[in-house]
Design a protein around this motif. Structure first.
Motif, mmCIF file in Angstrom:
data_model
loop_
_atom_site.group_PDB
_atom_site.id
_atom_site.type_symbol
_atom_site.label_atom_id
_atom_site.label_comp_id
_atom_site.label_asym_id
_atom_site.label_seq_id
_atom_site.Cartn_x
_atom_site.Cartn_y
_atom_site.Cartn_z
ATOM 1 N N ALA A 115 0.887 -1.243 0.084
ATOM 2 C CA ALA A 115 0.170 0.194 0.256
ATOM 3 C C ALA A 115 1.054 1.278 -0.090
ATOM 4 O O ALA A 115 0.562 2.124 -0.654
ATOM 5 C CB ALA A 115 -0.848 0.028 1.157
ATOM 6 N N LEU A 116 2.090 1.343 0.820
ATOM 7 C CA LEU A 116 3.026 2.394 0.776
ATOM 8 C C LEU A 116 3.324 2.582 -0.686
ATOM 9 O O LEU A 116 3.586 3.717 -1.109
ATOM 10 C CB LEU A 116 4.114 1.980 1.761
ATOM 11 C CG LEU A 116 3.573 2.171 3.258
ATOM 12 C CD1 LEU A 116 4.841 1.719 3.960
ATOM 13 C CD2 LEU A 116 3.147 3.713 3.573
ATOM 14 N N ALA A 117 3.946 1.533 -1.323
ATOM 15 C CA ALA A 117 4.234 1.622 -2.749
ATOM 16 C C ALA A 117 3.288 2.229 -3.549
ATOM 17 O O ALA A 117 3.591 3.041 -4.361
ATOM 18 C CB ALA A 117 4.626 0.290 -3.366
ATOM 19 N N ALA A 118 1.841 1.715 -3.586
ATOM 20 C CA ALA A 118 0.935 2.212 -4.310
ATOM 21 C C ALA A 118 0.599 3.653 -4.223
ATOM 22 O O ALA A 118 0.321 4.527 -4.760
ATOM 23 C CB ALA A 118 -0.258 1.346 -4.274
ATOM 24 N N ALA A 119 1.079 4.224 -2.889
ATOM 25 C CA ALA A 119 0.744 5.517 -2.354
ATOM 26 C C ALA A 119 1.741 6.507 -2.998
ATOM 27 O O ALA A 119 1.818 7.672 -2.707
ATOM 28 C CB ALA A 119 0.626 5.656 -1.133
ATOM 29 N N GLY A 120 2.844 5.908 -3.461
ATOM 30 C CA GLY A 120 3.981 6.896 -4.071
ATOM 31 C C GLY A 120 4.839 7.050 -2.882
ATOM 32 O O GLY A 120 5.735 7.983 -3.249
ATOM 33 N N ARG A 121 5.069 6.293 -1.841
ATOM 34 C CA ARG A 121 5.923 6.653 -0.951
ATOM 35 C C ARG A 121 7.517 6.117 -1.097
ATOM 36 O O ARG A 121 8.323 6.550 -0.487
ATOM 37 C CB ARG A 121 5.513 6.327 0.490
ATOM 38 C CG ARG A 121 4.028 6.945 0.860
ATOM 39 C CD ARG A 121 4.175 8.378 0.584
ATOM 40 N NE ARG A 121 5.174 9.100 1.704
ATOM 41 C CZ ARG A 121 4.899 9.474 2.699
ATOM 42 N NH1 ARG A 121 3.642 9.188 3.426
ATOM 43 N NH2 ARG A 121 5.897 9.923 3.659
ATOM 44 N N GLY A 122 7.327 5.496 -2.398
ATOM 45 C CA GLY A 122 8.782 4.827 -2.380
ATOM 46 C C GLY A 122 8.615 3.512 -3.285
ATOM 47 O O GLY A 122 7.510 2.842 -3.152
ATOM 48 N N LEU A 123 9.395 2.876 -4.015
ATOM 49 C CA LEU A 123 9.588 1.673 -4.591
ATOM 50 C C LEU A 123 9.922 0.600 -3.682
ATOM 51 O O LEU A 123 10.546 0.857 -2.772
ATOM 52 C CB LEU A 123 10.597 1.516 -5.969
ATOM 53 C CG LEU A 123 10.502 2.794 -7.053
ATOM 54 C CD1 LEU A 123 11.425 2.488 -7.981
ATOM 55 C CD2 LEU A 123 9.085 2.928 -7.409
ATOM 56 N N THR A 124 9.490 -0.620 -3.900
ATOM 57 C CA THR A 124 10.078 -1.929 -3.336
ATOM 58 C C THR A 124 10.167 -3.012 -4.223
ATOM 59 O O THR A 124 9.208 -3.255 -5.358
ATOM 60 C CB THR A 124 8.711 -2.190 -2.116
ATOM 61 O OG1 THR A 124 9.492 -3.277 -1.466
ATOM 62 C CG2 THR A 124 7.637 -2.603 -2.884
ATOM 63 N N LEU A 125 11.076 -3.842 -3.948
ATOM 64 C CA LEU A 125 11.209 -5.125 -4.720
ATOM 65 C C LEU A 125 10.746 -6.069 -4.143
ATOM 66 O O LEU A 125 11.353 -6.408 -2.746
ATOM 67 C CB LEU A 125 12.794 -5.160 -5.094
ATOM 68 C CG LEU A 125 13.156 -6.270 -6.212
ATOM 69 C CD1 LEU A 125 12.721 -5.958 -7.479
ATOM 70 C CD2 LEU A 125 14.730 -6.802 -6.142
ATOM 71 N N LEU A 126 9.787 -7.150 -4.618
ATOM 72 C CA LEU A 126 9.117 -8.087 -4.232
ATOM 73 C C LEU A 126 9.222 -9.260 -4.837
ATOM 74 O O LEU A 126 9.316 -9.377 -6.217
ATOM 75 C CB LEU A 126 7.881 -7.777 -3.754
ATOM 76 C CG LEU A 126 7.644 -6.619 -2.354
ATOM 77 C CD1 LEU A 126 6.243 -6.439 -2.386
ATOM 78 C CD2 LEU A 126 8.409 -7.344 -1.265
ATOM 79 N N PRO A 127 9.084 -10.481 -4.521
ATOM 80 C CA PRO A 127 8.793 -11.739 -5.249
ATOM 81 C C PRO A 127 7.337 -11.465 -6.040
ATOM 82 O O PRO A 127 6.621 -10.837 -5.692
ATOM 83 C CB PRO A 127 8.785 -13.029 -4.304
ATOM 84 C CG PRO A 127 8.470 -12.414 -2.990
ATOM 85 C CD PRO A 127 9.124 -11.049 -3.043
ATOM 86 N N VAL A 128 7.575 -12.250 -7.239
ATOM 87 C CA VAL A 128 6.172 -12.068 -8.191
ATOM 88 C C VAL A 128 5.023 -12.979 -7.260
ATOM 89 O O VAL A 128 3.869 -12.375 -7.951
ATOM 90 C CB VAL A 128 6.595 -12.633 -9.436
ATOM 91 C CG1 VAL A 128 7.614 -11.919 -10.019
ATOM 92 C CG2 VAL A 128 6.814 -14.153 -9.290
ATOM 93 N N THR A 129 5.194 -13.595 -6.494
ATOM 94 C CA THR A 129 4.115 -14.086 -5.731
ATOM 95 C C THR A 129 3.205 -13.189 -4.912
ATOM 96 O O THR A 129 2.310 -13.321 -4.392
ATOM 97 C CB THR A 129 4.715 -15.413 -4.954
ATOM 98 O OG1 THR A 129 5.614 -15.096 -4.205
ATOM 99 C CG2 THR A 129 5.094 -16.695 -5.772
ATOM 100 N N VAL A 130 3.890 -11.949 -4.700
ATOM 101 C CA VAL A 130 3.105 -11.108 -3.784
ATOM 102 C C VAL A 130 2.507 -10.117 -4.622
ATOM 103 O O VAL A 130 3.117 -9.509 -5.541
ATOM 104 C CB VAL A 130 4.238 -10.312 -2.968
ATOM 105 C CG1 VAL A 130 3.441 -9.250 -2.181
ATOM 106 C CG2 VAL A 130 4.983 -11.004 -1.887
ATOM 107 N N PRO A 131 1.188 -10.253 -4.502
ATOM 108 C CA PRO A 131 0.380 -9.206 -5.485
ATOM 109 C C PRO A 131 0.377 -7.804 -5.092
ATOM 110 O O PRO A 131 0.580 -7.617 -4.096
ATOM 111 C CB PRO A 131 -1.251 -9.728 -5.254
ATOM 112 C CG PRO A 131 -1.129 -10.173 -3.964
ATOM 113 C CD PRO A 131 0.050 -10.959 -3.721
ATOM 114 N N PRO A 132 0.596 -7.039 -6.406
ATOM 115 C CA PRO A 132 0.541 -5.725 -5.847
ATOM 116 C C PRO A 132 -0.775 -5.005 -5.461
ATOM 117 O O PRO A 132 -1.826 -5.581 -5.331
ATOM 118 C CB PRO A 132 0.761 -4.815 -7.363
ATOM 119 C CG PRO A 132 0.124 -5.922 -8.390
ATOM 120 C CD PRO A 132 0.364 -7.192 -7.648
ATOM 121 N N ASP A 133 -0.810 -3.774 -5.013
ATOM 122 C CA ASP A 133 -1.817 -3.007 -4.373
ATOM 123 C C ASP A 133 -2.783 -2.925 -5.591
ATOM 124 O O ASP A 133 -2.448 -2.661 -6.567
ATOM 125 C CB ASP A 133 -1.318 -1.888 -3.731
ATOM 126 C CG ASP A 133 -2.703 -1.021 -2.892
ATOM 127 O OD1 ASP A 133 -3.011 -1.487 -1.639
ATOM 128 O OD2 ASP A 133 -3.236 -0.261 -3.602
#
Length: 289
Positions: free
Chosen positions: A230-248
């Protein structure tokens, strides 16, 4: 060296106080002073300055040996304790947030009592060493098929569980959001979320790219992945995660195409797993699971 004296030394050094160490260990302050004096006499070197309380050069060197040594002693006691106790149909799993995925959830036994503890990845080897957990699941960045680099806290067996590609989470309106893939080198000047417990620590990105970039825009000390996305979706910064984690819902996850890195999960255990722990370990590491 007497391990009781080493424990006292580690406590005094960590707390920078003889009185605080005495309270934590249940000793008198005089007893703590005697322990430190006995250890210094045994080694023939001053280990601590008194005002302020801080390790000397020799003390700092001893500390590097003492912490893993005491953990190994705890690991031996925990393993022998498990051997002495009859299996009770219980298993405790310590897992880092990104190691808790569909594979683990599908493998959890229905006939055993399971305790799942989500902890920062760096705390998991110590949890196994002290007997606080039967199995551990840790994760991290790695080149394909390369093992993770784990701290030498105890004699632990590491077995690969999964490797999946990575993706960068960014707001749907971000200029890079609709690219087919992203290179890590193009993102060194971007502002990132610093989430060492929930995500992939920024120092690992710097090490993977060999740069001092990846500036933190916001630090998140929690372990909840939904908050992180949710923080990434709000534009507070990028984050790198495994593809198994769905985006907001308001974000996109763009695949990382360079360098060739994967998100790797490994199973850790000390000694020989038995009972429900052995069954869960077999399911997690089975190639066709």
């Amino acid at each position: 060296m007497d391990p009781h004296l080493l424990r006292t030394f580690v406590a005094v050094t960590r707390l920078a106080s003889f009185s605080a160490a005495a309270r934590e260990l249940g000793y008198t302050q005089s007893a703590v002073s005697q322990h430190i004096a006995a250890l210094e006499s045994d080694l023939g070197l001053p280990l601590l300055t008194r005002r302020p309380v801080a390790p000397t050069r020799a003390g700092a060197r001893l500390l590097e040996h003492a912490v893993p040594l005491l953990l190994r002693l705890d690991a031996a006691r925990a393993e022998l304790g498990r051997m002495a106790a009859a299996p009770a149909g219980e298993v405790t799993v310590a897992a880092s947030p990104l190691a808790v995925g569909p594979r683990l959830l599908a493998a959890l036994p229905a006939t055993a009592r399971v305790t799942l503890r989500v902890q920062p990845r760096d705390a998991i080897p110590a949890a196994l060493a002290t007997g606080a957990a039967d199995l551990g699941l840790v994760d991290g960045l790695a080149a394909p098929s390369d093992p993770l680099h784990l701290p030498d806290t105890a004699p632990l067996t590491a077995t690969p569980v999964a490797e999946v590609p990575l993706a960068v989470h960014l707001p749907a309106g971000h200029p890079l959001a609709h690219r087919p893939g992203l290179r890590l080198g193009d993102l060194t000047a971007a502002r990132w979320l610093d989430a060492p417990a929930a995500g992939l620590p920024l120092d690992r990105l710097r090490a993977a790219h060999g740069t001092y970039g990846f500036r933190p825009a916001l630090r998140y000390d929690g372990t909840d992945l939904r908050t992180l996305t949710a923080l990434a979706a709000a534009g507070r910064g990028l984050t790198l995660l495994p593809v198994t984690v769905p985006p907001d819902a308001d974000a996109l996850a763009v695949p990382l195409v360079e360098p060739r890195l994967v998100h790797r999960v490994e199973l850790l255990h000390g000694g020989e797993a038995a009972g429900p722990a052995a069954e869960l370990a077999a399911l997690l590491t089975a190639p066709d699971h």
